[in-house]
Design a protein around this motif. Structure first.
Motif, mmCIF file in Angstrom:
data_model
loop_
_atom_site.group_PDB
_atom_site.id
_atom_site.type_symbol
_atom_site.label_atom_id
_atom_site.label_comp_id
_atom_site.label_asym_id
_atom_site.label_seq_id
_atom_site.Cartn_x
_atom_site.Cartn_y
_atom_site.Cartn_z
ATOM 1 N N GLU A 1 26.267 42.120 44.704
ATOM 2 C CA GLU A 1 25.429 43.171 45.298
ATOM 3 C C GLU A 1 26.274 44.159 46.090
ATOM 4 O O GLU A 1 26.002 45.366 46.093
ATOM 5 N N GLY A 2 27.292 43.654 46.754
ATOM 6 C CA GLY A 2 28.185 44.542 47.494
ATOM 7 C C GLY A 2 28.970 45.452 46.579
ATOM 8 O O GLY A 2 29.203 46.624 46.890
ATOM 9 N N ARG A 3 29.375 44.931 45.434
ATOM 10 C CA ARG A 3 30.095 45.753 44.467
ATOM 11 C C ARG A 3 29.180 46.830 43.882
ATOM 12 O O ARG A 3 29.608 47.971 43.686
ATOM 13 N N LEU A 4 27.927 46.463 43.611
ATOM 14 C CA LEU A 4 26.970 47.465 43.135
ATOM 15 C C LEU A 4 26.761 48.559 44.181
ATOM 16 O O LEU A 4 26.699 49.747 43.860
ATOM 17 N N ARG A 5 26.677 48.156 45.449
ATOM 18 C CA ARG A 5 26.500 49.126 46.532
ATOM 19 C C ARG A 5 27.687 50.080 46.605
ATOM 20 O O ARG A 5 27.542 51.243 46.980
ATOM 21 N N ALA A 6 28.863 49.571 46.247
ATOM 22 C CA ALA A 6 30.075 50.394 46.253
ATOM 23 C C ALA A 6 30.306 51.096 44.915
ATOM 24 O O ALA A 6 31.369 51.672 44.692
ATOM 25 N N LYS A 7 29.297 51.006 44.027
ATOM 26 C CA LYS A 7 29.381 51.627 42.697
ATOM 27 C C LYS A 7 30.530 51.042 41.873
ATOM 28 O O LYS A 7 31.254 51.762 41.182
ATOM 29 N N LYS A 8 30.679 49.732 41.957
ATOM 30 C CA LYS A 8 31.659 49.010 41.159
ATOM 31 C C LYS A 8 30.929 48.016 40.265
ATOM 32 O O LYS A 8 29.762 47.689 40.499
ATOM 33 N N SER A 9 31.611 47.538 39.251
ATOM 34 C CA SER A 9 30.989 46.574 38.345
ATOM 35 C C SER A 9 30.674 45.275 39.091
ATOM 36 O O SER A 9 31.557 44.706 39.748
ATOM 37 N N PRO A 10 29.441 44.777 38.990
ATOM 38 C CA PRO A 10 29.105 43.524 39.674
ATOM 39 C C PRO A 10 29.647 42.289 38.968
ATOM 40 O O PRO A 10 29.595 41.192 39.520
ATOM 41 N N TYR A 11 30.153 42.454 37.761
ATOM 42 C CA TYR A 11 30.570 41.305 36.962
ATOM 43 C C TYR A 11 32.029 40.912 37.191
ATOM 44 O O TYR A 11 32.475 39.878 36.718
ATOM 45 N N ARG A 12 32.767 41.732 37.917
ATOM 46 C CA ARG A 12 34.176 41.431 38.167
ATOM 47 C C ARG A 12 34.323 40.855 39.571
ATOM 48 O O ARG A 12 33.776 41.385 40.525
ATOM 49 N N ARG A 13 35.066 39.767 39.681
ATOM 50 C CA ARG A 13 35.339 39.211 40.997
ATOM 51 C C ARG A 13 36.837 38.999 41.153
ATOM 52 O O ARG A 13 37.513 38.543 40.228
ATOM 53 N N ILE A 14 37.345 39.321 42.307
ATOM 54 C CA ILE A 14 38.778 39.206 42.555
ATOM 55 C C ILE A 14 39.165 37.725 42.558
ATOM 56 O O ILE A 14 38.513 36.900 43.199
ATOM 57 N N THR A 15 40.236 37.399 41.872
ATOM 58 C CA THR A 15 40.695 36.013 41.836
ATOM 59 C C THR A 15 41.517 35.699 43.085
ATOM 60 O O THR A 15 41.808 36.568 43.905
ATOM 61 N N THR A 16 41.923 34.448 43.210
ATOM 62 C CA THR A 16 42.469 33.951 44.473
ATOM 63 C C THR A 16 43.717 34.692 44.944
ATOM 64 O O THR A 16 43.771 35.188 46.069
ATOM 65 N N ASP A 17 44.760 34.769 44.103
ATOM 66 C CA ASP A 17 46.018 35.368 44.553
ATOM 67 C C ASP A 17 45.879 36.849 44.914
ATOM 68 O O ASP A 17 46.363 37.272 45.971
ATOM 69 N N PRO A 18 45.229 37.676 44.071
ATOM 70 C CA PRO A 18 45.031 39.065 44.489
ATOM 71 C C PRO A 18 44.223 39.187 45.776
ATOM 72 O O PRO A 18 44.562 39.982 46.658
ATOM 73 N N ALA A 19 43.163 38.402 45.929
ATOM 74 C CA ALA A 19 42.355 38.467 47.145
ATOM 75 C C ALA A 19 43.195 38.133 48.366
ATOM 76 O O ALA A 19 43.108 38.800 49.409
ATOM 77 N N LEU A 20 44.025 37.104 48.252
ATOM 78 C CA LEU A 20 44.908 36.721 49.353
ATOM 79 C C LEU A 20 45.878 37.846 49.694
ATOM 80 O O LEU A 20 46.081 38.178 50.868
ATOM 81 N N ASN A 21 46.470 38.458 48.677
ATOM 82 C CA ASN A 21 47.456 39.521 48.929
ATOM 83 C C ASN A 21 46.804 40.778 49.508
ATOM 84 O O ASN A 21 47.391 41.448 50.364
ATOM 85 N N TYR A 22 45.589 41.107 49.066
ATOM 86 C CA TYR A 22 44.890 42.262 49.640
ATOM 87 C C TYR A 22 44.608 42.027 51.120
ATOM 88 O O TYR A 22 44.802 42.920 51.955
ATOM 89 N N ALA A 23 44.128 40.819 51.447
ATOM 90 C CA ALA A 23 43.836 40.499 52.849
ATOM 91 C C ALA A 23 45.113 40.483 53.685
ATOM 92 O O ALA A 23 45.124 40.916 54.843
#
Length: 226
Positions: free
Chosen positions: A61-83
């Motif tokens: 829902e947050g991705r839809l609110r940001a006008k992004k695809s709701p079907y994609r979710r960031i995987t563990t390593d990229p999420a960790l590196n972004y944070a």
């Protein structure tokens, strides 16, 4: 129609759009635990476990609110590196750096106190010298021409010491250590709080109903058969 977000929830949403992921502690400095729990239940956010603690990313829902695809979710390593980069950039801003722009989720431009621009990169597990050499090979001419630098965020100096010594005029280092934390606690703790609160409300409701029946004028007297 989407549920409107509170002011604090909107701020968190904006941070996640900007950085793609933030550590749980940062999210909880923006919204309280109950708000984050409800946002996660609604799919606005998602709690991603990593070897260095839980991070918060946008849910469907947050991705839809940001006008992004709701079907994609960031995987563990990229999420960790972004944070990790989001945390590092906040530290650099505290040291006097000014945020300029985002080139990609893993590359951001800042300006130092000497007015020189720096391309900030980094990974929570450290960056291999081979990766850094490849990036510098592509960027070296432009960095020399514009007077800009590469600012590498690392958890330790083991893999970058020699690379930095060889390219000290173009490369700066920001050391950011984060402890390992494999616990997955937030949702479990908040669910326990919710259940305990529900039990309290249910018990209070039972006592109110019992008191109401006892005070009713039609209630049978003790020992009387109704």
């Amino acid at each position: 129609m989407k549920v409107p977000l509170s002011e604090s929830a909107q701020k968190l949403h904006g941070e996640l759009v900007c950085w793609d992921a933030v550590f749980l502690g940062r999210a909880l400095s923006i919204v309280d635990a109950n708000t984050l729990y409800r946002l996660t239940l609604r799919g606005e956010t998602y709690i991603q476990p990593t070897p260095f603690g839980e991070v918060v990313v946008l849910g469907p829902e947050g991705r839809l609110r940001a006008k992004k695809s709701p079907y994609r979710r960031i995987t563990t390593d990229p999420a960790l590196n972004y944070a990790y980069l989001a945390l590092a950039i906040r530290q650099l801003q505290d040291l006097g750096y000014v945020y300029i722009e985002r080139e990609s989720p893993t590359r951001h431009w800042l300006r130092g106190s000497d007015m020189r621009r720096c391309l900030v990169i980094g990974q929570a597990r450290g960056m291999a010298s081979r990766t850094l050499r490849g990036l510098l090979t592509k960027r070296e001419v432009d960095l020399l021409r514009t007077g800009r630098r590469l600012l590498v965020v690392v958890p330790d100096l083991r893999t970058i010491r020699h690379f930095h010594a060889k390219h000290a005029t173009l490369v700066r280092i920001h050391l950011l250590r984060i402890p390992k934390d494999t616990g997955v606690q937030f949702l479990a703790e908040q669910e326990a709080v919710r259940r305990a609160r529900k039990r309290e409300l249910d018990l209070a409701g039972w006592h109110r109903r019992k008191a109401k029946i006892a005070s009713s004028p039609t209630a049978p007297e003790p020992g009387e058969v109704s």
